[in-house]
Design an enzyme around this catalytic site. Structure first.
Site, mmCIF file in Angstrom:
data_model
loop_
_atom_site.group_PDB
_atom_site.id
_atom_site.type_symbol
_atom_site.label_atom_id
_atom_site.label_comp_id
_atom_site.label_asym_id
_atom_site.label_seq_id
_atom_site.Cartn_x
_atom_site.Cartn_y
_atom_site.Cartn_z
ATOM 1 N N TYR A 164 40.938 42.588 35.090
ATOM 2 C CA TYR A 164 41.728 42.883 36.281
ATOM 3 C C TYR A 164 42.853 41.859 36.352
ATOM 4 O O TYR A 164 42.635 40.664 36.117
ATOM 5 C CB TYR A 164 40.865 42.777 37.552
ATOM 6 C CG TYR A 164 41.699 42.819 38.806
ATOM 7 C CD1 TYR A 164 42.000 44.034 39.415
ATOM 8 C CD2 TYR A 164 42.234 41.651 39.352
ATOM 9 C CE1 TYR A 164 42.814 44.081 40.538
ATOM 10 C CE2 TYR A 164 43.049 41.691 40.470
ATOM 11 C CZ TYR A 164 43.339 42.904 41.056
ATOM 12 O OH TYR A 164 44.148 42.943 42.158
ATOM 13 N N GLU A 210 49.632 45.565 40.287
ATOM 14 C CA GLU A 210 48.245 45.444 39.838
ATOM 15 C C GLU A 210 47.984 46.262 38.577
ATOM 16 O O GLU A 210 48.459 47.394 38.468
ATOM 17 C CB GLU A 210 47.363 45.974 40.980
ATOM 18 C CG GLU A 210 45.919 45.593 40.914
ATOM 19 C CD GLU A 210 45.180 46.139 42.136
ATOM 20 O OE1 GLU A 210 44.932 45.345 43.068
ATOM 21 O OE2 GLU A 210 44.867 47.326 42.168
#
Ligand code: GDP
Ligand code: MN
Length: 378
Positions: A101, A189
Protein backbone atom coordinates in the site's frame (compact mmCIF):
# COMPACT_ATOMS: atom_id res chain seq x y z
CA UNK A 1 -13.44 16.16 -6.97
CA UNK A 2 -12.94 12.42 -7.21
CA UNK A 3 -11.32 10.78 -10.22
CA UNK A 4 -12.01 7.34 -11.58
CA UNK A 5 -9.25 4.74 -11.41
CA UNK A 6 -8.46 4.97 -15.14
CA UNK A 7 -8.21 8.79 -14.93
CA UNK A 8 -5.96 8.68 -11.87
CA UNK A 9 -3.85 5.98 -13.54
CA UNK A 10 -3.36 8.26 -16.56
CA UNK A 11 -2.12 11.03 -14.24
CA UNK A 12 0.19 8.63 -12.41
CA UNK A 13 1.59 7.46 -15.74
CA UNK A 14 2.19 11.09 -16.72
CA UNK A 15 4.39 11.36 -13.62
CA UNK A 16 6.36 8.27 -14.61
CA UNK A 17 4.65 5.60 -12.53
CA UNK A 18 4.22 2.29 -14.30
CA UNK A 19 0.55 1.27 -14.40
CA UNK A 20 -1.01 -1.65 -16.24
CA UNK A 21 -2.84 0.61 -18.69
CA UNK A 22 -6.02 -0.69 -20.20
CA UNK A 23 -9.12 0.74 -21.87
CA UNK A 24 -12.58 1.70 -20.72
CA UNK A 25 -15.67 -0.23 -21.84
CA UNK A 26 -19.33 0.74 -21.46
CA UNK A 27 -20.74 -2.57 -22.74
CA UNK A 28 -19.80 -6.27 -22.39
CA UNK A 29 -19.12 -6.37 -26.17
CA UNK A 30 -16.63 -3.48 -25.89
CA UNK A 31 -14.95 -5.29 -23.01
CA UNK A 32 -14.65 -8.43 -25.12
CA UNK A 33 -13.16 -6.48 -28.04
CA UNK A 34 -10.61 -4.76 -25.79
CA UNK A 35 -9.63 -8.09 -24.23
CA UNK A 36 -9.20 -9.61 -27.69
CA UNK A 37 -6.97 -6.76 -28.83
CA UNK A 38 -4.83 -7.21 -25.71
CA UNK A 39 -4.48 -10.95 -26.22
CA UNK A 40 -3.98 -12.83 -22.98
CA UNK A 41 -5.67 -12.70 -19.61
CA UNK A 42 -7.23 -9.43 -18.47
CA UNK A 43 -8.75 -7.97 -15.34
CA UNK A 44 -12.15 -6.27 -15.62
CA UNK A 45 -12.70 -3.54 -13.02
CA UNK A 46 -15.71 -1.43 -12.05
CA UNK A 47 -15.06 2.31 -12.42
CA UNK A 48 -16.90 3.93 -9.51
CA UNK A 49 -16.00 6.61 -7.00
CA UNK A 50 -15.56 4.20 -4.12
CA UNK A 51 -13.08 1.62 -2.90
CA UNK A 52 -13.73 -1.97 -1.89
CA UNK A 53 -14.65 -2.96 -5.42
CA UNK A 54 -12.74 -6.23 -5.15
CA UNK A 55 -14.79 -7.43 -2.17
CA UNK A 56 -18.05 -6.29 -3.78
CA UNK A 57 -17.48 -8.39 -6.90
CA UNK A 58 -16.39 -5.38 -8.97
CA UNK A 59 -12.97 -6.79 -9.97
CA UNK A 60 -12.78 -10.02 -11.99
CA UNK A 61 -10.02 -11.87 -13.78
CA UNK A 62 -10.80 -13.19 -17.27
CA UNK A 63 -8.61 -15.62 -19.22
CA UNK A 64 -10.37 -15.23 -22.57
CA UNK A 65 -12.24 -12.44 -24.41
CA UNK A 66 -15.51 -14.37 -23.82
CA UNK A 67 -14.81 -14.44 -20.09
CA UNK A 68 -14.12 -10.71 -20.22
CA UNK A 69 -17.53 -10.15 -21.79
CA UNK A 70 -19.20 -12.21 -19.07
CA UNK A 71 -17.23 -10.43 -16.34
CA UNK A 72 -18.23 -7.03 -17.74
CA UNK A 73 -21.88 -8.13 -17.99
CA UNK A 74 -21.77 -9.13 -14.32
CA UNK A 75 -20.09 -5.90 -13.19
CA UNK A 76 -21.93 -3.28 -15.31
CA UNK A 77 -25.06 -2.18 -13.44
CA UNK A 78 -23.77 -3.50 -10.11
CA UNK A 79 -24.42 -1.26 -7.11
CA UNK A 80 -21.23 -0.86 -5.07
CA UNK A 81 -21.90 1.00 -1.82
CA UNK A 82 -24.54 3.12 -3.50
CA UNK A 83 -22.52 3.70 -6.69
CA UNK A 84 -23.94 2.16 -9.84
CA UNK A 85 -21.29 0.88 -12.27
CA UNK A 86 -21.60 2.45 -15.72
CA UNK A 87 -18.15 1.64 -17.09
CA UNK A 88 -15.38 -0.90 -16.56
CA UNK A 89 -11.63 -0.80 -17.09
CA UNK A 90 -10.18 -3.72 -19.02
CA UNK A 91 -6.44 -4.11 -18.40
CA UNK A 92 -3.83 -6.82 -18.90
CA UNK A 93 -3.82 -9.09 -15.84
CA UNK A 94 -0.68 -8.84 -13.77
CA UNK A 95 1.16 -11.67 -12.09
CA UNK A 96 1.33 -10.57 -8.46
CA UNK A 97 4.11 -11.70 -6.11
CA UNK A 98 3.47 -9.20 -3.32
CA UNK A 99 0.97 -6.39 -2.66
CA UNK A 100 1.94 -3.10 -0.95
CA UNK A 101 0.00 0.00 0.00
CA UNK A 102 1.30 3.50 -0.81
CA UNK A 103 -0.59 6.75 -0.29
CA UNK A 104 -0.12 10.48 0.19
CA UNK A 105 -2.51 12.87 1.90
CA UNK A 106 -2.54 15.96 4.10
CA UNK A 107 -1.99 15.73 7.85
CA UNK A 108 -3.88 18.85 8.90
CA UNK A 109 -2.82 18.83 12.55
CA UNK A 110 0.87 18.65 11.64
CA UNK A 111 0.46 20.93 8.60
CA UNK A 112 2.54 18.51 6.56
CA UNK A 113 1.92 16.01 3.83
CA UNK A 114 2.00 12.45 5.07
CA UNK A 115 3.25 9.49 3.05
CA UNK A 116 1.80 6.19 4.25
CA UNK A 117 2.95 2.73 3.25
CA UNK A 118 2.38 -0.86 4.26
CA UNK A 119 3.66 -4.28 3.27
CA UNK A 120 0.10 -5.53 3.86
CA UNK A 121 -1.45 -3.86 0.82
CA UNK A 122 -4.42 -5.12 -1.14
CA UNK A 123 -8.09 -5.21 -0.34
CA UNK A 124 -7.81 -5.21 3.47
CA UNK A 125 -5.88 -2.02 4.15
CA UNK A 126 -8.81 -0.58 6.17
CA UNK A 127 -8.63 -3.62 8.43
CA UNK A 128 -4.85 -3.20 8.79
CA UNK A 129 -5.37 0.47 9.72
CA UNK A 130 -7.94 -0.51 12.33
CA UNK A 131 -6.38 -3.60 13.84
CA UNK A 132 -2.65 -3.41 13.20
CA UNK A 133 -1.94 0.33 12.79
CA UNK A 134 1.73 -0.33 13.59
CA UNK A 135 1.94 -2.12 10.22
CA UNK A 136 1.44 1.21 8.43
CA UNK A 137 4.60 3.32 8.21
CA UNK A 138 4.43 7.09 7.92
CA UNK A 139 6.77 9.86 6.86
CA UNK A 140 6.03 13.58 6.86
CA UNK A 141 6.99 15.94 4.05
CA UNK A 142 7.01 19.72 4.17
CA UNK A 143 4.48 21.01 1.59
CA UNK A 144 7.08 23.44 0.26
CA UNK A 145 9.65 20.70 -0.28
CA UNK A 146 9.77 17.46 -2.19
CA UNK A 147 9.75 14.04 -0.60
CA UNK A 148 13.46 13.56 0.05
CA UNK A 149 15.09 10.51 -1.51
CA UNK A 150 16.35 9.37 1.90
CA UNK A 151 12.81 9.48 3.29
CA UNK A 152 11.53 7.32 0.44
CA UNK A 153 14.36 4.82 0.99
CA UNK A 154 13.74 4.81 4.74
CA UNK A 155 10.11 3.82 4.17
CA UNK A 156 11.30 0.97 1.92
CA UNK A 157 13.67 -0.26 4.66
CA UNK A 158 10.89 -0.06 7.28
CA UNK A 159 8.71 -2.21 5.03
CA UNK A 160 11.46 -4.82 4.65
CA UNK A 161 11.65 -4.41 0.87
CA UNK A 162 14.59 -6.42 -0.56
CA UNK A 163 17.70 -4.28 -1.13
CA UNK A 164 17.61 -4.58 -4.93
CA UNK A 165 14.00 -3.31 -5.00
CA UNK A 166 14.48 -0.30 -2.72
CA UNK A 167 15.52 2.17 -5.43
CA UNK A 168 12.51 1.29 -7.58
CA UNK A 169 10.14 1.72 -4.64
CA UNK A 170 11.73 5.04 -3.66
CA UNK A 171 11.33 6.34 -7.20
CA UNK A 172 7.60 5.49 -7.24
CA UNK A 173 7.07 7.05 -3.80
CA UNK A 174 8.65 10.30 -5.01
CA UNK A 175 6.71 10.20 -8.29
CA UNK A 176 3.46 9.70 -6.39
CA UNK A 177 4.31 12.58 -4.08
CA UNK A 178 5.16 14.71 -7.09
CA UNK A 179 1.81 13.82 -8.73
CA UNK A 180 -0.03 14.65 -5.48
CA UNK A 181 1.62 18.07 -5.21
CA UNK A 182 1.57 19.21 -8.80
CA UNK A 183 -1.98 18.05 -9.54
CA UNK A 184 -3.25 19.69 -6.30
CA UNK A 185 -4.60 16.43 -4.94
CA UNK A 186 -5.98 15.89 -1.46
CA UNK A 187 -5.29 12.16 -1.79
CA UNK A 188 -3.14 10.04 -4.10
CA UNK A 189 -3.12 6.33 -3.45
CA UNK A 190 -1.85 3.10 -5.00
CA UNK A 191 -3.35 -0.03 -3.48
CA UNK A 192 -2.05 -2.45 -4.40
CA UNK A 193 1.38 -1.37 -5.54
CA UNK A 194 2.73 -4.75 -6.56
CA UNK A 195 5.98 -6.52 -7.11
CA UNK A 196 5.29 -8.79 -10.07
CA UNK A 197 6.50 -12.36 -10.46
CA UNK A 198 9.31 -11.01 -12.63
CA UNK A 199 10.35 -8.54 -9.93
CA UNK A 200 8.97 -5.31 -11.35
CA UNK A 201 7.03 -2.56 -9.59
CA UNK A 202 3.56 -1.95 -10.99
CA UNK A 203 0.66 0.25 -9.81
CA UNK A 204 -2.39 -2.03 -10.05
CA UNK A 205 -4.92 0.46 -8.70
CA UNK A 206 -5.03 4.26 -8.72
CA UNK A 207 -7.04 6.61 -6.56
CA UNK A 208 -6.90 10.37 -6.60
CA UNK A 209 -9.02 13.23 -5.26
CA UNK A 210 -8.40 16.78 -6.44
CA UNK A 211 -8.79 19.79 -4.15
CA UNK A 212 -11.90 21.59 -5.44
CA UNK A 213 -10.40 24.94 -4.43
CA UNK A 214 -7.48 24.38 -6.82
CA UNK A 215 -9.56 23.38 -9.83
CA UNK A 216 -9.16 26.84 -11.36
CA UNK A 217 -5.50 25.92 -11.88
CA UNK A 218 -6.49 22.77 -13.77
CA UNK A 219 -9.07 23.56 -16.46
CA UNK A 220 -8.11 20.23 -18.05
CA UNK A 221 -9.79 18.36 -15.17
CA UNK A 222 -13.25 19.73 -15.97
CA UNK A 223 -13.70 17.11 -18.69
CA UNK A 224 -12.87 14.37 -16.18
CA UNK A 225 -15.82 15.27 -13.99
CA UNK A 226 -18.38 12.46 -13.83
CA UNK A 227 -21.66 14.37 -13.48
CA UNK A 228 -23.65 11.17 -13.01
CA UNK A 229 -21.51 10.14 -10.06
CA UNK A 230 -21.78 13.43 -8.16
CA UNK A 231 -24.21 14.50 -5.49
CA UNK A 232 -26.95 16.27 -7.55
CA UNK A 233 -27.53 18.94 -4.90
CA UNK A 234 -23.85 19.87 -4.63
CA UNK A 235 -23.59 19.97 -8.42
CA UNK A 236 -26.63 22.26 -8.63
CA UNK A 237 -25.10 24.54 -5.97
CA UNK A 238 -21.76 24.80 -7.74
CA UNK A 239 -23.50 25.80 -10.96
CA UNK A 240 -25.32 28.59 -9.03
CA UNK A 241 -22.13 29.93 -7.42
CA UNK A 242 -23.27 28.77 -3.97
CA UNK A 243 -20.88 26.89 -1.67
CA UNK A 244 -22.87 23.99 -0.28
CA UNK A 245 -21.88 20.95 1.73
CA UNK A 246 -24.55 18.54 2.89
CA UNK A 247 -24.35 17.41 6.52
CA UNK A 248 -26.38 15.09 8.72
CA UNK A 249 -28.39 17.44 10.98
CA UNK A 250 -31.86 18.96 10.67
CA UNK A 251 -31.29 22.75 10.74
CA UNK A 252 -30.91 24.13 7.23
CA UNK A 253 -28.51 27.11 7.16
CA UNK A 254 -28.47 29.94 4.61
CA UNK A 255 -25.71 32.46 5.27
CA UNK A 256 -23.78 35.16 3.44
CA UNK A 257 -20.05 34.62 3.87
CA UNK A 258 -18.07 31.44 4.54
CA UNK A 259 -16.77 32.55 7.95
CA UNK A 260 -20.23 33.54 9.11
CA UNK A 261 -21.56 30.22 7.79
CA UNK A 262 -19.04 28.34 9.97
CA UNK A 263 -19.94 30.49 12.99
CA UNK A 264 -23.64 29.85 12.34
CA UNK A 265 -23.08 26.09 12.44
CA UNK A 266 -21.22 26.52 15.75
CA UNK A 267 -24.10 28.58 17.15
CA UNK A 268 -26.60 25.89 16.13
CA UNK A 269 -24.49 23.24 17.87
CA UNK A 270 -24.08 25.43 20.94
CA UNK A 271 -27.85 25.43 21.31
CA UNK A 272 -28.06 21.65 21.04
CA UNK A 273 -28.94 21.45 17.34
CA UNK A 274 -27.18 19.90 14.35
CA UNK A 275 -26.73 21.78 11.05
CA UNK A 276 -28.11 20.06 7.95
CA UNK A 277 -25.63 21.83 5.71
CA UNK A 278 -22.97 24.45 5.21
CA UNK A 279 -24.19 27.08 2.78
CA UNK A 280 -22.62 30.35 1.69
CA UNK A 281 -24.80 32.25 -0.80
CA UNK A 282 -21.83 34.37 -1.80
CA UNK A 283 -21.46 38.14 -1.68
CA UNK A 284 -24.99 39.44 -2.18
CA UNK A 285 -28.24 37.78 -1.21
CA UNK A 286 -30.55 38.52 -4.12
CA UNK A 287 -33.98 36.94 -4.44
CA UNK A 288 -32.50 34.65 -7.09
CA UNK A 289 -29.70 33.40 -4.87
CA UNK A 290 -31.95 33.01 -1.81
CA UNK A 291 -34.54 31.15 -3.90
CA UNK A 292 -31.81 28.78 -5.11
CA UNK A 293 -30.61 28.35 -1.54
CA UNK A 294 -34.16 27.53 -0.38
CA UNK A 295 -34.33 24.94 -3.14
CA UNK A 296 -31.03 23.34 -2.10
CA UNK A 297 -31.85 23.28 1.60
CA UNK A 298 -35.42 22.00 1.27
CA UNK A 299 -34.31 19.20 -1.09
CA UNK A 300 -33.05 17.51 2.09
CA UNK A 301 -35.98 15.71 3.75
CA UNK A 302 -34.21 15.86 7.14
CA UNK A 303 -34.50 19.66 7.36
CA UNK A 304 -36.99 20.71 10.07
CA UNK A 305 -36.18 24.43 10.33
CA UNK A 306 -34.22 26.97 8.32
CA UNK A 307 -31.90 29.53 9.86
CA UNK A 308 -31.04 32.45 7.60
CA UNK A 309 -28.13 34.49 8.91
CA UNK A 310 -27.27 37.65 7.00
CA UNK A 311 -24.88 40.37 8.02
CA UNK A 312 -25.42 43.46 5.92
CA UNK A 313 -22.17 45.19 5.12
CA UNK A 314 -22.21 46.51 1.59
CA UNK A 315 -25.31 44.36 1.13
CA UNK A 316 -28.30 46.31 2.46
CA UNK A 317 -30.58 44.59 4.96
CA UNK A 318 -33.80 45.84 3.35
CA UNK A 319 -32.74 44.52 -0.06
CA UNK A 320 -31.89 41.14 1.49
CA UNK A 321 -35.26 41.08 3.27
CA UNK A 322 -37.05 41.77 -0.01
CA UNK A 323 -35.03 38.96 -1.55
CA UNK A 324 -36.08 36.54 1.20
CA UNK A 325 -39.74 37.52 0.95
CA UNK A 326 -39.68 37.24 -2.84
CA UNK A 327 -37.81 33.91 -2.74
CA UNK A 328 -40.37 32.50 -0.34
CA UNK A 329 -43.10 33.35 -2.84
CA UNK A 330 -41.26 31.40 -5.52
CA UNK A 331 -40.21 28.33 -3.53
CA UNK A 332 -42.61 26.55 -1.26
CA UNK A 333 -41.06 26.19 2.18
CA UNK A 334 -43.09 24.23 4.71
CA UNK A 335 -40.66 24.29 7.66
CA UNK A 336 -40.27 27.25 10.05
CA UNK A 337 -37.84 29.97 8.91
CA UNK A 338 -35.87 32.04 11.43
CA UNK A 339 -33.97 35.08 10.17
CA UNK A 340 -31.12 36.92 11.78
CA UNK A 341 -30.48 40.18 10.03
CA UNK A 342 -28.09 42.84 11.23
CA UNK A 343 -25.88 45.57 9.83
CA UNK A 344 -26.79 48.15 7.18
CA UNK A 345 -30.55 48.94 7.08
CA UNK A 346 -31.30 45.96 9.35
CA UNK A 347 -34.25 47.65 11.06
CA UNK A 348 -36.02 48.31 7.79
CA UNK A 349 -35.28 44.73 6.71
CA UNK A 350 -36.67 43.25 9.90
CA UNK A 351 -39.84 45.31 9.51
CA UNK A 352 -40.32 43.89 5.99
CA UNK A 353 -39.73 40.34 7.23
CA UNK A 354 -42.14 40.74 10.15
CA UNK A 355 -44.80 42.03 7.74
CA UNK A 356 -44.31 38.86 5.71
CA UNK A 357 -44.87 36.81 8.88
CA UNK A 358 -41.24 35.76 9.41
CA UNK A 359 -39.40 35.65 12.73
CA UNK A 360 -36.54 38.10 12.48
CA UNK A 361 -33.98 39.12 15.06
CA UNK A 362 -30.75 41.09 15.24
CA UNK A 363 -29.03 38.55 17.49
CA UNK A 364 -27.34 35.53 15.94
CA UNK A 365 -27.44 33.71 19.27
CA UNK A 366 -31.21 34.26 19.68
CA UNK A 367 -31.85 33.19 16.09
CA UNK A 368 -29.84 29.96 16.48
CA UNK A 369 -31.67 29.12 19.71
CA UNK A 370 -35.02 29.87 18.07
CA UNK A 371 -34.20 27.72 15.02
CA UNK A 372 -33.27 24.76 17.24
CA UNK A 373 -36.44 25.23 19.28
CA UNK A 374 -38.58 25.48 16.14
CA UNK A 375 -37.03 22.35 14.63
CA UNK A 376 -37.68 20.28 17.70
CA UNK A 377 -41.20 21.67 18.29
CA UNK A 378 -42.47 20.33 14.96
P1 GDP B 1 -10.38 -2.21 -4.89
O1 GDP B 1 -10.86 -3.43 -4.17
O2 GDP B 1 -11.52 -1.28 -5.21
O3 GDP B 1 -9.30 -1.50 -4.16
O4 GDP B 1 -9.82 -2.71 -6.31
P2 GDP B 1 -8.32 -3.08 -6.76
O5 GDP B 1 -8.09 -2.50 -8.10
O6 GDP B 1 -7.33 -2.71 -5.75
O7 GDP B 1 -8.39 -4.65 -6.91
C1 GDP B 1 -8.65 -5.49 -5.80
C2 GDP B 1 -7.76 -6.70 -5.82
O8 GDP B 1 -7.92 -7.43 -7.02
C3 GDP B 1 -6.27 -6.38 -5.75
O9 GDP B 1 -5.84 -6.17 -4.43
C4 GDP B 1 -5.66 -7.61 -6.36
O10 GDP B 1 -5.49 -8.61 -5.38
C5 GDP B 1 -6.70 -8.07 -7.35
N1 GDP B 1 -6.27 -7.70 -8.70
C6 GDP B 1 -6.45 -6.50 -9.33
N2 GDP B 1 -5.85 -6.49 -10.53
C7 GDP B 1 -5.25 -7.70 -10.67
C8 GDP B 1 -4.45 -8.31 -11.70
O11 GDP B 1 -4.15 -7.74 -12.72
N3 GDP B 1 -4.02 -9.59 -11.46
C9 GDP B 1 -4.33 -10.27 -10.32
N4 GDP B 1 -3.85 -11.51 -10.15
N5 GDP B 1 -5.06 -9.72 -9.34
C10 GDP B 1 -5.53 -8.46 -9.51
MN1 MN C 1 -7.42 -1.05 -4.45
Amino acid sequence: MNLHEHQAADLFAKHGIRTNGGDVAFTPEDAEAIARSMGGPVVVKAQVHTGGRGKAGGVKLARTPEEARKAAAAILGLDIRGHVVRKVLVAPAANIAQEFYLGVTLDRTRRQNVIMASAEGGVDIEEVARERPERIERALADPFLELHAWQARQIAFWLGIPADKVAGFATIARQLYDAYLSEDATLAEINPLVLTGSGEWLALDAKMSIDDNALFRHPEFESLRDLEAEDPTELDARQSGISFVKLDGDIGCIVNGAGLAMATMDAVKLHGGEPANFLDVGGGASADQVAKAFGLVTADPNVRAILINIFGGITRGDVVAQGIVEARRRVEVTVPIVVRLSGTNAEEGQRLLAEAGLTATESMDDAAAEAVRAAHAT
